[in-house]
Design a protein around this motif. Structure first.
Motif, PDB file in Angstrom:
ATOM      1  N   ALA A 102      -8.083  -5.271  -1.188  1.00 11.87           N
ATOM      2  CA  ALA A 102      -7.453  -4.020  -0.755  1.00 11.87           C
ATOM      3  C   ALA A 102      -8.088  -2.847  -1.486  1.00 11.87           C
ATOM      4  O   ALA A 102      -8.464  -2.965  -2.658  1.00 11.87           O
ATOM      5  CB  ALA A 102      -5.960  -4.046  -1.065  1.00 11.87           C
ATOM      6  N   ILE A 104      -7.426   1.389  -2.215  1.00 15.52           N
ATOM      7  CA  ILE A 104      -6.359   2.396  -2.176  1.00 15.52           C
ATOM      8  C   ILE A 104      -6.889   3.721  -2.727  1.00 15.52           C
ATOM      9  O   ILE A 104      -7.366   3.767  -3.869  1.00 15.52           O
ATOM     10  CB  ILE A 104      -5.178   1.934  -3.071  1.00 15.52           C
ATOM     11  N   TYR A 119      -0.109  -4.451  -7.851  1.00 13.47           N
ATOM     12  CA  TYR A 119       0.127  -3.378  -6.879  1.00 13.47           C
ATOM     13  C   TYR A 119       1.315  -2.518  -7.300  1.00 13.47           C
ATOM     14  O   TYR A 119       1.266  -1.294  -7.214  1.00 13.47           O
ATOM     15  CB  TYR A 119       0.356  -3.963  -5.482  1.00 13.47           C
ATOM     16  N   ALA A 135      -3.709   3.971   1.929  1.00 15.66           N
ATOM     17  CA  ALA A 135      -4.318   2.647   2.137  1.00 15.66           C
ATOM     18  C   ALA A 135      -5.597   2.831   2.958  1.00 15.66           C
ATOM     19  O   ALA A 135      -5.568   3.395   4.047  1.00 15.66           O
ATOM     20  CB  ALA A 135      -3.346   1.738   2.872  1.00 15.66           C
ATOM     21  N   PRO A 138      -7.590  -0.348   6.561  1.00 13.54           N
ATOM     22  CA  PRO A 138      -6.623  -1.452   6.411  1.00 13.54           C
ATOM     23  C   PRO A 138      -6.807  -2.607   7.392  1.00 13.54           C
ATOM     24  O   PRO A 138      -6.114  -3.618   7.265  1.00 13.54           O
ATOM     25  CB  PRO A 138      -5.285  -0.755   6.672  1.00 13.54           C
ATOM     26  N   LEU A 151      -3.242  -5.228   2.276  1.00 12.53           N
ATOM     27  CA  LEU A 151      -2.092  -4.309   2.420  1.00 12.53           C
ATOM     28  C   LEU A 151      -1.521  -4.359   3.831  1.00 12.53           C
ATOM     29  O   LEU A 151      -0.302  -4.296   4.015  1.00 12.53           O
ATOM     30  CB  LEU A 151      -2.488  -2.882   2.039  1.00 12.53           C
ATOM     31  N   ARG A 155       2.308  -5.470   4.674  1.00 14.20           N
ATOM     32  CA  ARG A 155       2.879  -4.123   4.842  1.00 14.20           C
ATOM     33  C   ARG A 155       4.397  -4.124   4.759  1.00 14.20           C
ATOM     34  O   ARG A 155       4.989  -3.124   4.329  1.00 14.20           O
ATOM     35  CB  ARG A 155       2.409  -3.495   6.152  1.00 14.20           C
ATOM     36  N   ILE A 162       3.344   3.505   0.242  1.00 16.29           N
ATOM     37  CA  ILE A 162       2.094   4.096   0.739  1.00 16.29           C
ATOM     38  C   ILE A 162       2.398   5.374   1.528  1.00 16.29           C
ATOM     39  O   ILE A 162       3.197   5.358   2.467  1.00 16.29           O
ATOM     40  CB  ILE A 162       1.334   3.048   1.592  1.00 16.29           C
ATOM     41  N   TRP A 165      -1.996   5.958   5.809  1.00 16.57           N
ATOM     42  CA  TRP A 165      -2.982   4.888   6.053  1.00 16.57           C
ATOM     43  C   TRP A 165      -4.192   5.506   6.733  1.00 16.57           C
ATOM     44  O   TRP A 165      -4.029   6.435   7.538  1.00 16.57           O
ATOM     45  CB  TRP A 165      -2.388   3.823   6.973  1.00 16.57           C
TER      46      TRP A 165
END
Ligand code: ZN
Ligand code: ZN
Length: 235
Positions: A102, A104, A119, A135, A138, A151, A155, A162, A165
């Motif tokens: 992932a 971020i 996380y 994010a 994704p 992620l 979710r 978050i 996205w």
């Protein structure tokens, strides 16, 4: 509306272009707001260790130097181009499988956050610093070697942490994000000059960091647009 790109790498991680030249490229192209978001890679597995060895990661050792340099460039960009620069990082949890990986974006980060943290720790600490949490890429991408699905697949557990996205990253669009009606932005994931021409975000808000963060979070007055060189527009 403000023309924005919130996902940009420089030679502080694996970008091909130095910070100053990157700022000039975006300034000369007429951007209103950009975020510099070099990778902070996890060092807790062989993949991450490799990134550290090749200096493809901002680390606790050079984080504040990186921040100072971004802030210095932010002043220059504001005076020269009227362009706002937001200091950020891309927390990069790289693992052997896409399901475990992932990335971020943390925009307007103030202090170093290691990518090997959990996380929960990353999200809570970023929140304490009043950073905006996005994010990245994704879902499946055209370059499959870069897929980061953790992620999205988780979710139900993490979406509440978050703020937005990426609905588009460079040339890829992730329509699943719109199906869930999540707040969204579109970015270049800039690593080299040709990536300037890619999906971007348009925001209808004032040109300051607080307004930009709120606009993304509330996701009102947010549009995405494909920014291309005029000769590349072939529709
Ligand atoms: Zn990434
Ligand atoms: Zn990136």
């Amino acid at each position: 509306m403000l023309l924005c790109d919130f996902h940009i790498h420089t030679t502080y991680s694996d970008g091909a272009v130095g910070l100053r030249r990157t700022v000039d490229l975006f300034g000369q192209a007429g951007f209103d707001v950009i975020a510099i978001t070099d990778h902070v890679v996890n060092g807790d597995n062989p993949l991450g260790k490799l990134a550290h060895r090749f200096r493809y990661s901002v680390t606790s050792d050079n984080f504040y130097r990186y921040m100072d340099h971004v802030k210095e460039e932010a002043e220059r960009a504001w005076d020269k181009y009227g362009m706002l620069i937001i200091p950020g990082v891309e927390i990069s949890k790289n693992h052997l499988t896409a399901d475990q990986s992932a990335h971020i974006l943390l925009l307007d980060i103030k202090d170093f956050i290691p990518a090997c943290w959990s996380y929960e720790e990353i999200f809570l600490t970023a929140r304490e610093q009043e950073a905006l949490i996005i994010a990245c890429h994704p879902h499946y991408m055209s370059d499959m070697s870069r897929d980061t699905l953790f992620l999205w697949n988780n979710r139900a557990k993490y979406a509440r942490h978050i703020d937005a996205w990426e609905i588009a990253n460079r040339d890829d669009v992730f329509n699943v994000v719109s199906l869930e009606k999540y707040p969204h932005v579109a970015n270049s994931d800039f690593h080299r000059p040709r990536h300037l021409y890619s999906w971007k975000t348009l925001l209808n808000c004032e040109k300051n960091i607080l307004s930009v963060k709120q606009c993304i979070k509330h996701n009102k007055g947010v549009a995405i647009t494909l920014f291309r060189k005029s000769e590349e527009m072939k529709w």
